[in-house]
Design a protein around this motif. Structure first.
Motif, PDB file in Angstrom:
ATOM      1  N   ALA A 315      11.056   2.564  -7.302  1.00 10.62           N
ATOM      2  CA  ALA A 315      11.106   1.105  -7.450  1.00 10.62           C
ATOM      3  C   ALA A 315       9.667   0.839  -7.739  1.00 10.62           C
ATOM      4  CB  ALA A 315      11.289   0.485  -6.165  1.00 10.62           C
ATOM      5  N   ILE A 316       9.490  -0.253  -8.455  1.00  9.67           N
ATOM      6  CA  ILE A 316       8.172  -0.851  -8.575  1.00  9.67           C
ATOM      7  C   ILE A 316       7.778  -2.142  -7.859  1.00  9.67           C
ATOM      8  CG2 ILE A 316       6.325  -1.750 -10.352  1.00  9.67           C
ATOM      9  CD1 ILE A 316       7.456   0.166 -12.337  1.00  9.67           C
ATOM     10  N   VAL A 317       6.767  -2.110  -6.727  1.00 11.93           N
ATOM     11  CA  VAL A 317       6.770  -3.286  -5.826  1.00 11.93           C
ATOM     12  C   VAL A 317       5.551  -3.945  -6.389  1.00 11.93           C
ATOM     13  CG1 VAL A 317       6.389  -3.870  -3.556  1.00 11.93           C
ATOM     14  CG2 VAL A 317       7.911  -1.978  -3.997  1.00 11.93           C
ATOM     15  N   ASP A 318       5.670  -5.369  -6.455  1.00 12.85           N
ATOM     16  CA  ASP A 318       4.700  -6.465  -7.029  1.00 12.85           C
ATOM     17  C   ASP A 318       4.145  -7.069  -5.729  1.00 12.85           C
ATOM     18  OD1 ASP A 318       2.913  -7.917  -8.000  1.00 12.85           O
ATOM     19  OD2 ASP A 318       4.100  -8.823  -9.498  1.00 12.85           O
ATOM     20  N   LEU A 319       2.972  -6.981  -5.090  1.00 14.19           N
ATOM     21  CA  LEU A 319       2.412  -7.549  -3.925  1.00 14.19           C
ATOM     22  C   LEU A 319       2.197  -9.112  -4.142  1.00 14.19           C
ATOM     23  CD1 LEU A 319       0.410  -4.391  -2.529  1.00 14.19           C
ATOM     24  CD2 LEU A 319       2.577  -5.284  -1.928  1.00 14.19           C
ATOM     25  N   ALA A 320       2.231  -9.314  -5.391  1.00 15.69           N
ATOM     26  CA  ALA A 320       1.658 -10.770  -5.850  1.00 15.69           C
ATOM     27  C   ALA A 320       0.412 -11.118  -5.210  1.00 15.69           C
ATOM     28  CB  ALA A 320       2.878 -11.761  -5.318  1.00 15.69           C
ATOM     29  N   LEU A 321      -0.567 -10.365  -5.289  1.00 13.75           N
ATOM     30  CA  LEU A 321      -2.056 -10.648  -4.952  1.00 13.75           C
ATOM     31  C   LEU A 321      -2.832 -11.484  -5.717  1.00 13.75           C
ATOM     32  CD1 LEU A 321      -3.173  -6.782  -3.890  1.00 13.75           C
ATOM     33  CD2 LEU A 321      -1.909  -8.396  -2.396  1.00 13.75           C
ATOM     34  N   PRO A 322      -3.717 -12.528  -4.930  1.00 14.84           N
ATOM     35  CA  PRO A 322      -4.297 -13.312  -5.802  1.00 14.84           C
ATOM     36  C   PRO A 322      -5.332 -12.681  -6.549  1.00 14.84           C
ATOM     37  CG  PRO A 322      -5.117 -13.105  -3.250  1.00 14.84           C
ATOM     38  CD  PRO A 322      -3.997 -12.447  -3.575  1.00 14.84           C
ATOM     39  N   ARG A 323      -5.641 -12.926  -7.870  1.00 10.18           N
ATOM     40  CA  ARG A 323      -6.652 -12.440  -8.893  1.00 10.18           C
ATOM     41  C   ARG A 323      -8.011 -13.214  -8.872  1.00 10.18           C
ATOM     42  NH1 ARG A 323      -2.279 -10.835 -13.674  1.00 10.18           N
ATOM     43  NH2 ARG A 323      -0.579  -9.610 -12.582  1.00 10.18           N
ATOM     44  N   GLU A 324      -8.703 -12.602  -8.062  1.00  8.02           N
ATOM     45  CA  GLU A 324     -10.137 -13.322  -7.986  1.00  8.02           C
ATOM     46  C   GLU A 324     -11.001 -12.659  -9.149  1.00  8.02           C
ATOM     47  OE1 GLU A 324     -10.665 -15.929  -6.492  1.00  8.02           O
ATOM     48  OE2 GLU A 324      -8.675 -16.112  -5.332  1.00  8.02           O
ATOM     49  N   THR A 325     -11.127 -11.234  -9.197  1.00 10.21           N
ATOM     50  CA  THR A 325     -11.946 -10.575  -9.906  1.00 10.21           C
ATOM     51  C   THR A 325     -11.305 -10.290 -11.082  1.00 10.21           C
ATOM     52  OG1 THR A 325     -11.486  -8.642  -8.511  1.00 10.21           O
ATOM     53  CG2 THR A 325     -13.327 -10.180  -7.898  1.00 10.21           C
ATOM     54  N   ASP A 326     -12.076  -9.538 -12.197  1.00 12.91           N
ATOM     55  CA  ASP A 326     -11.534  -8.969 -13.535  1.00 12.91           C
ATOM     56  C   ASP A 326     -11.213  -7.410 -13.055  1.00 12.91           C
ATOM     57  OD1 ASP A 326     -11.774 -11.234 -14.746  1.00 12.91           O
ATOM     58  OD2 ASP A 326     -13.858 -10.795 -15.544  1.00 12.91           O
ATOM     59  N   SER A 327     -11.918  -6.985 -12.399  1.00  8.90           N
ATOM     60  CA  SER A 327     -11.728  -5.496 -12.005  1.00  8.90           C
ATOM     61  C   SER A 327     -10.388  -5.093 -11.077  1.00  8.90           C
ATOM     62  CB  SER A 327     -12.866  -4.783 -11.299  1.00  8.90           C
ATOM     63  OG  SER A 327     -13.127  -5.501  -9.872  1.00  8.90           O
ATOM     64  N   GLY A 328      -9.829  -6.296 -10.688  1.00 15.30           N
ATOM     65  CA  GLY A 328      -8.566  -6.165  -9.995  1.00 15.30           C
ATOM     66  C   GLY A 328      -8.736  -5.788  -8.323  1.00 15.30           C
ATOM     67  N   SER A 329      -7.634  -5.668  -7.845  1.00 15.07           N
ATOM     68  CA  SER A 329      -7.592  -5.263  -6.191  1.00 15.07           C
ATOM     69  C   SER A 329      -7.742  -4.132  -5.786  1.00 15.07           C
ATOM     70  CB  SER A 329      -6.513  -6.127  -5.781  1.00 15.07           C
ATOM     71  OG  SER A 329      -6.143  -7.434  -6.002  1.00 15.07           O
ATOM     72  N   LEU A 330      -8.462  -3.652  -4.580  1.00 13.63           N
ATOM     73  CA  LEU A 330      -8.624  -2.404  -4.319  1.00 13.63           C
ATOM     74  C   LEU A 330      -7.705  -2.271  -3.131  1.00 13.63           C
ATOM     75  CD1 LEU A 330      -9.942   0.429  -4.311  1.00 13.63           C
ATOM     76  CD2 LEU A 330     -11.655  -0.644  -2.304  1.00 13.63           C
ATOM     77  N   ILE A 331      -6.472  -1.442  -3.247  1.00 12.91           N
ATOM     78  CA  ILE A 331      -5.425  -1.159  -2.327  1.00 12.91           C
ATOM     79  C   ILE A 331      -5.450   0.011  -1.698  1.00 12.91           C
ATOM     80  CG2 ILE A 331      -2.941  -1.326  -2.008  1.00 12.91           C
ATOM     81  CD1 ILE A 331      -2.735  -2.983  -4.717  1.00 12.91           C
ATOM     82  N   MET A 332      -5.354   0.313  -0.471  1.00 17.70           N
ATOM     83  CA  MET A 332      -5.319   1.466   0.334  1.00 17.70           C
ATOM     84  C   MET A 332      -3.925   1.654   1.066  1.00 17.70           C
ATOM     85  SD  MET A 332      -9.040   1.860   2.039  1.00 17.70           S
ATOM     86  CE  MET A 332      -9.160   0.360   2.793  1.00 17.70           C
ATOM     87  N   LEU A 333      -3.536   2.712   1.215  1.00 16.28           N
ATOM     88  CA  LEU A 333      -2.069   3.136   1.444  1.00 16.28           C
ATOM     89  C   LEU A 333      -2.225   3.683   2.766  1.00 16.28           C
ATOM     90  CD1 LEU A 333      -0.243   3.919  -1.969  1.00 16.28           C
ATOM     91  CD2 LEU A 333      -0.158   1.533  -0.680  1.00 16.28           C
ATOM     92  N   PHE A 334      -1.224   3.611   3.666  1.00 17.77           N
ATOM     93  CA  PHE A 334      -1.085   4.443   4.848  1.00 17.77           C
ATOM     94  C   PHE A 334       0.564   4.628   5.356  1.00 17.77           C
ATOM     95  CE2 PHE A 334      -4.961   2.102   4.876  1.00 17.77           C
ATOM     96  CZ  PHE A 334      -5.957   3.008   5.335  1.00 17.77           C
ATOM     97  N   ALA A 335       0.823   5.511   6.002  1.00 13.37           N
ATOM     98  CA  ALA A 335       2.167   5.889   6.427  1.00 13.37           C
ATOM     99  C   ALA A 335       2.180   5.537   7.774  1.00 13.37           C
ATOM    100  CB  ALA A 335       2.582   7.283   6.089  1.00 13.37           C
ATOM    101  N   ASP A 336       3.357   5.132   8.412  1.00  8.34           N
ATOM    102  CA  ASP A 336       3.673   4.932   9.600  1.00  8.34           C
ATOM    103  C   ASP A 336       4.103   6.212  10.397  1.00  8.34           C
ATOM    104  OD1 ASP A 336       4.952   3.965  12.173  1.00  8.34           O
ATOM    105  OD2 ASP A 336       5.419   2.202  11.208  1.00  8.34           O
TER     106      ASP A 336
END
Length: 676
Positions: A315-336
């Motif tokens: 799958a490809i999941v779109d989180l629909a994050l607000p785009r405030e900067t041109d460099s994009g969002s910094l996302i960190m991933l963690f497992a349960d």
């Protein structure tokens, strides 16, 4: 930072000792090498992996040396058939593999363009592994590698077997080691004439047909920013986060095998006894076009041939994050830690939970033939109010688990605030039962929701202690000497930190879990009494239920007999009308409903007029003579003749209508008789 054994207390404040790792490499001058990702190794308590901006992956052993790395891997990816660009040679993140075959010896490296590479095998010196796990991959290499008809597969499996036997000598001589082996300790070893290959880039599996085999092109926006490996039963899940706010979720479609580049010797650091202390090697990709990998290929075409495992897109999941900067969002991933199907994503907008509902290989082994389902995304914590984010977003995040079967998430803000949230893991796995007839308070609901789970950490027992390397003349050292006291103090400190900490955990578990278990047992007893009461009610109502069942059976038999009698009637088996008969029937119905009534009314009116004319012809005639005495007799005769002719015509019409009415009535009678 040492939290145990090396701290002191001063004015209700705990002062811990801190040390710097690799200060000569990462903190030397203004042009210091940046650390891109740091992670503890899952099979060692003292080894830490660091990926830096100079495209080098280093493994440090904090128990022996804080300055020099134990292992260094210089990454040099080469893209087949394409020119290298900046994004393809800049690593961004890495992750260690899980407890599955060769995955436990693998390191996954993510580059900025989204390409994934694998280093295998990478083993910390002195790390511990289960005997069954090592024996499984050792037998697999003998079964599918040495007995293969392909010379490449035989050569690769021979290298893997020799590496396993040197790293774990118990495999070659299990009797010589003696005892019941449950854990194996990895010995320092490296092939003297070969370096580990950088397998990749990993490509998406083909479903058949002629497909483009170019390097996997990013289907998401921006650049790759983080990566997560998560093992869910039989599936190795790879999640890539992009700066555009998308998560790319893939699964390994084949098993990982170790691959070496021959004629590329590593650089080893040894002690005076020729024991390997450290190693460094250049890891390059194997040049050349890779063959097409399809799902329906047999194992002989892919196993132990040195090909990187393909990816199966989930799958490809779109989180629909607000785009405030041109460099994009910094996302960190963690497992349960408790629910492997769930992972958390930390970004500028808060924390989201992503739950996977489709696991291809796990469902296949369990006999489930399910269609692909998209993951579900649930926001847990939001730092956005409207369209503008909060001024203090989260800058740190960790996922924890407790002994009661709950998972917790802890976040830290830039304002030094701590956020602790409890995740109801079991509510996602089991359906929630709600009794609508009885209202339950919040405290009772919390007590009922707590499952009786004992901590896995306590069930496994104390961790295996890595003893320091003993000196050759240790037996000749006196216990009251300086060297003897130092050695005894070191051993005592290790045992004290390990077993005393374990004893504290056991005490805490028994102290806090006992009342909870008592509440659970009382609740089970109450439910048992309620179940027995319900069973008694069922037994009391059994006789009445049997009578009702008998009456229902008799009624059913009566209805069956009545249905059989109705089926035996002659009208049931009549043939259907033809098209002409149906048209004639519709005409008759229309004629009987509309035209027949009009004919009856017309006949009645004509009959009444005829009776009036026939009953008083003389009176009418004398009246006409008196009224028209001045007229001529000729006009009177003409009028009489017209009346006679009209009466004759009316009588003819009346007779014809009577005949038609008789025909219609006979047809209606025959139709009604045919119905019965």
């Amino acid at each position: 930072m040492y939290l145990y054994g090396r701290n002191s207390t001063e004015e209700n404040a705990i002062i811990c000792r801190t040390v710097t790792v690799g200060s000569q490499l990462y903190s030397n001058g203004s042009n210091a090498i940046r650390m891109l990702q740091v992670s503890w190794h899952p099979y060692s308590d003292t080894h830490m992996g660091i990926l830096s901006s100079d495209s080098v992956f280093r493994l440090f052993d904090l128990s022996s040396d804080l300055l020099l790395p134990e292992q260094e891997y210089y990454l040099q990816p080469v893209e087949p058939g394409r020119s290298r660009n900046v994004t393809s040679i800049c690593p961004v993140d890495f992750s260690f593999g899980g407890d599955h075959l060769w995955d436990r010896f693998s390191v996954f490296v993510l580059y900025t363009d989204g390409s994934l590479y694998i280093l295998c095998p990478v083993v910390p010196f002195g790390s511990f592994y289960k005997w069954e796990s090592i024996l499984e991959i050792y037998s697999d290499a003998h079964t599918f590698g040495l007995k293969s008809a392909n010379s490449t597969a035989v050569s690769n499996s021979n290298l893997a077997i020799s590496w396993l036997e040197a790293t774990f000598p118990e495999l070659a001589n299990p009797e010589a080691e003696g005892g019941d082996l449950s854990m194996l300790r990895a010995h320092p070893y490296a092939l003297f004439d070969a370096s580990i290959s950088l397998q990749g880039p990993l490509r998406t599996v083909c479903h058949g047909g002629d497909e483009n085999l170019a390097v996997r092109v990013a289907e998401c926006e921006g650049r790759a920013v983080s990566f997560l490996y998560n093992l869910v039963s039989k599936d190795s899940i790879l999640v890539t986060a992009w700066s555009g706010g998308q998560l790319q979720i893939d699964a390994l479609a084949d098993e990982i095998q170790p691959v070496w580049n021959l004629d590329s010797p590593p650089r080893l650091r040894v002690d005076p006894n020729d024991q390997v202390l450290g190693l460094a090697m250049i890891c390059e990709s194997i040049e050349g076009e890779l063959p097409i990998v399809k799902l329906d290929q047999p194992l002989d075409h892919t196993f132990w041939l040195g090909h990187p495992p393909p990816l199966l897109r989930l799958a490809i999941v779109d989180l629909a994050l607000p785009r405030e900067t041109d460099s994009g969002s910094l996302i960190m991933l963690f497992a349960d830690p408790l629910m492997p199907e769930r992972l958390f994503s930390l970004h500028e907008g808060g924390i989201d939970s992503i739950v996977l509902h489709f696991l291809p290989f796990t469902n296949q082994t369990r006999g489930k033939d399910e269609t692909m389902r998209t993951p579900s995304v649930h926001p847990i914590l939001s730092t956005c109010q409207g369209e503008n984010p909060v001024q203090s977003p989260l800058c740190g995040f960790v996922s924890l688990s407790d002994s009661f079967g709950y998972s917790w998430i802890v976040g830290v803000t830039v304002c030094q605030e701590c956020v602790v949230l409890e995740m109801k893991t079991w509510n996602l796995l089991l359906p929630l039962h709600v009794d609508m007839d009885k209202s339950i308070s919040l405290q009772e609901q919390k007590e009922r929701d707590v499952p009786d789970i004992i901590s896995k950490e306590l069930l496994l027992g104390p961790k295996a202690i890595l003893l320091p390397q003993a000196q050759p003349n240790l037996r000749s050292v006196a216990a009251d000497s300086i060297e003897g006291r130092q050695t005894l103090h070191q051993y005592f400190k290790l045992f004290h930190e390990n077993y005393v900490e374990y004893a504290h955990k056991v005490h805490f578990e028994i102290k806090h879990h006992g009342p909870q278990l008592k509440r659970i047992i009382d609740d089970q007893h109450a439910r048992l009494v309620g179940a027995q009461r319900n069973l008694q009610k069922v037994e009391d109502k059994q006789s009445s239920l049997e009578e009702r069942i008998d009456r229902a059976t008799q009624l059913h038999n009566f209805l069956e007999q009545r249905l059989q009698r109705l089926r035996s009637l002659p009208g049931v088996h009549k043939k259907p009308l033809s098209r002409a008969e149906r048209e004639f029937k519709s005409e008759l119905e229309h004629f009987s409903g509309v035209e027949l009534d009009a004919l009856h009314s017309s006949i009645d009116a004509l009959a009444a007029r005829l009776r009036r004319h026939t009953q008083s012809p003389k009176g009418n005639l004398s009246n006409q003579q008196r009224q028209m005495s001045g007229k001529k007799n000729l006009a009177h005769d003409v009028h009489i003749s017209q009346l006679k002719s009209s009466l004759e015509k009316l009588s003819l019409v009346n007779s014809e209508n009577s005949k038609r009415v008789k025909i219609v009535e006979s047809a209606l009678k025959s139709q009604e008789s045919s119905r019965f």
